[in-house]
Scaffold this motif. Structure first.
Motif, short mmCIF file in Angstrom:
data_model
loop_
_atom_site.label_atom_id
_atom_site.label_comp_id
_atom_site.label_asym_id
_atom_site.label_seq_id
_atom_site.Cartn_x
_atom_site.Cartn_y
_atom_site.Cartn_z
N LEU A 67 0.83 -1.20 0.00
CA LEU A 67 0.00 0.00 0.00
C LEU A 67 0.87 1.26 0.00
O LEU A 67 0.67 2.16 -0.81
CB LEU A 67 -0.93 -0.02 1.22
N GLY A 71 0.45 2.21 -3.71
CA GLY A 71 -0.85 2.88 -3.68
C GLY A 71 -1.99 1.94 -4.03
O GLY A 71 -3.10 2.40 -4.26
N LYS A 72 -1.71 0.64 -4.08
CA LYS A 72 -2.75 -0.32 -4.48
C LYS A 72 -3.04 -1.31 -3.36
O LYS A 72 -2.14 -1.66 -2.57
CB LYS A 72 -2.30 -1.10 -5.72
N PHE A 77 -6.71 0.68 -6.89
CA PHE A 77 -6.14 1.83 -6.21
C PHE A 77 -6.78 1.97 -4.83
O PHE A 77 -8.00 1.86 -4.68
CB PHE A 77 -6.37 3.10 -7.03
N SER A 78 -5.92 2.25 -3.86
CA SER A 78 -6.39 2.26 -2.48
C SER A 78 -7.27 3.48 -2.19
O SER A 78 -6.92 4.61 -2.54
CB SER A 78 -5.20 2.28 -1.53
N GLY A 137 -5.09 6.39 -3.87
CA GLY A 137 -4.08 5.53 -4.49
C GLY A 137 -3.83 5.88 -5.95
O GLY A 137 -2.72 5.71 -6.45
N TYR A 138 -4.86 6.40 -6.63
CA TYR A 138 -4.71 6.77 -8.04
C TYR A 138 -3.72 7.92 -8.19
O TYR A 138 -2.81 7.88 -9.02
CB TYR A 138 -6.07 7.16 -8.62
N HIS A 141 -0.25 6.81 -7.51
CA HIS A 141 0.28 6.05 -8.64
C HIS A 141 0.76 7.00 -9.75
O HIS A 141 1.82 6.79 -10.35
CB HIS A 141 -0.81 5.11 -9.18
N TRP A 163 2.44 10.68 -0.70
CA TRP A 163 1.16 10.53 -0.01
C TRP A 163 0.73 11.87 0.61
O TRP A 163 -0.45 12.22 0.60
CB TRP A 163 1.24 9.46 1.08
#
Lengths: 207, 219
Positions: A67, A71-72, A77-78, A137-138, A141, A163
């Motif tokens: 994660l 980010g996944k 995507f998280s 998460g997108y 990424h 983040w």
């Protein structure tokens, strides 16, 4: 002047010349060692700064927290951040956003940054439904992998800062898209005042 | 045997004794000035680079933060020469056909470093760390001058030990709030600095008495 005196004087002169001459050497200034980014004759690519040997993992860089580093969650995507978003995280994100993102995305996120004004392809505004609905998460990424003409920032921004930037983008999106009903009661009057102030300006632009 | 020197030469001889002191003084002072001049230290000499990169254009006119390229300045002893990839972030689209930037594109294609010339070259017996200076409120401009006003970059200060010690002995004269470190135009009156400086030195936990230890810079 006797011959002996002459000898002494020339000996002294020679000694002085040697001492002074030795002082002019630069050996200690220019030592045969590598300091940051110094070129090298030893390595084929001419760099003393060495890349990691493929397949090696530096201590503390196993990056097994999927994660945090991708980010996944699984393939998706998280929708969550890997650590709590505090005020300090948001402030860090603001600072990093202004350094790395604002040149193109501008400080509000509408995509009118200075580099865009100089001819770079305009990125989409963050203030549209498609991007409001993307999970954190997108964005993480995209920062690390690039998107379209946007280059990746993997080398420039460490993961935690990425983040933090995502958190700040969320804050920017909220700042431009809060239903008036959700404003705290003390901020409502400010909104009304602002509306009054902007109306005459809007009219004057047509004159 | 007749006298070689006329009697008036006595006065000349006496004058010369004092004159010698004067001449030595002037020579010494001249040597001191020369040693501190740009001729010896390299200060204020704009350096030709493989690509005529302008800090003035990028940092001032475009408003790009120092840290966009010098990414490691807050965490490492070196500020970081950006990899060619960083140039190409923008120059893949902007000025993408410019002949001036051909060395940049060639570097990107061939993975050969651009041979930038180091402008601030400290002697190898000096240990210097950017990150601690940034973390303790020393602005970029305090050492580098107004880089954001330079087209070709030059070294603003002598980088001699005397110059380093000037701040290591009196950090309160130069320290600024951490939020202003990357603000090239930061300026306060000397009166403000008189109260602000000592307060920041205490707040940032700068151990002034250690700053002149030999091993702070020579290790």
């Amino acid at each position: 002047m006797t011959a002996k005196q002459t000898q002494w004087i020339s000996a002294f002169g020679l000694l002085a010349a040697l001492v002074l001459g030795a002082g002019c050497r630069q050996d200690m200034h220019d030592q045969p060692k590598y300091k940051g980014f110094r070129p090298s004759d030893f390595f084929a690519d001419g760099r003393s700064v060495r890349p990691l040997v493929p397949g090696t993992v530096a201590r503390g860089h196993l990056n097994d927290d999927a994660l945090l580093y991708t980010g996944k969650i699984g393939e998706n995507f998280s929708p969550e951040f890997p650590f709590p978003v505090t005020r300090a995280v948001l402030e860090r994100g603001q600072e990093r956003y202004n350094i790395f993102c604002s040149p193109c995305h501008d400080r509000v996120g509408t995509g009118q940054g200075m580099i865009v004004q100089r001819g770079y392809k305009q990125p989409p505004s963050f203030h549209q439904d498609r991007l409001r609905q993307q999970p954190p998460g997108y964005f993480f990424h995209v920062i690390g992998n690039g998107f379209g003409v946007m280059p990746d920032y993997a080398a420039q921004i460490p993961v935690r800062d990425r983040w933090a930037i995502v958190a700040y983008i969320r804050a920017l999106q909220l700042s431009q898209h809060v239903p008036a009903a959700e404003l705290p009661p003390e901020d409502r009057p400010k909104l009304d005042q602002a509306a009054v102030k902007t109306k005459p300006q809007a009219g004057s632009s047509h004159e | 045997m007749s006298q070689i020197f006329h009697r008036s030469a006595n006065a000349l001889a006496r004058a010369t004794i004092f004159g010698a002191v004067f001449i030595l003084g002037v020579l010494g002072y001249g040597a001191m000035l020369l040693n501190r001049s740009g001729y010896v230290t390299g200060a204020h000499v704009a350096i030709e680079q493989p690509v005529p990169f302008s800090h003035k254009h990028h940092a001032n006119e475009l408003g790009i933060d120092c840290r966009y390229c010098h990414t490691s300045v807050e965490v490492s002893h070196v500020a970081g020469i950006p990899p060619t990839k960083t140039c190409m972030n923008c120059h893949s689209q902007i000025w993408a056909d410019s002949p001036t930037l051909e060395p940049v594109r060639a570097s990107f294609r061939t993975d050969q470093s651009i041979p930038w010339i180091k402008v601030h070259d400290l002697p190898d017996f000096v240990y210097f760390d950017h990150s601690i200076h940034v973390a303790k409120g020393i602005g970029c401009a305090s050492c580098h001058g107004r880089i954001d006003q330079m087209n070709l970059t030059w070294q603003e200060n002598s980088l001699q030990m005397e110059w380093c010690l000037n701040c290591h002995r009196h950090p309160e004269t130069f320290v600024r709030p951490k939020g202003e470190v990357f603000n090239m135009a930061y300026k306060v009156s000397s009166r403000t600095q008189e109260t602000l400086g000592p307060r920041l030195v205490a707040e940032y936990d700068v151990h002034k008495e250690q700053l002149t230890n030999c091993s702070i810079c020579h290790r």
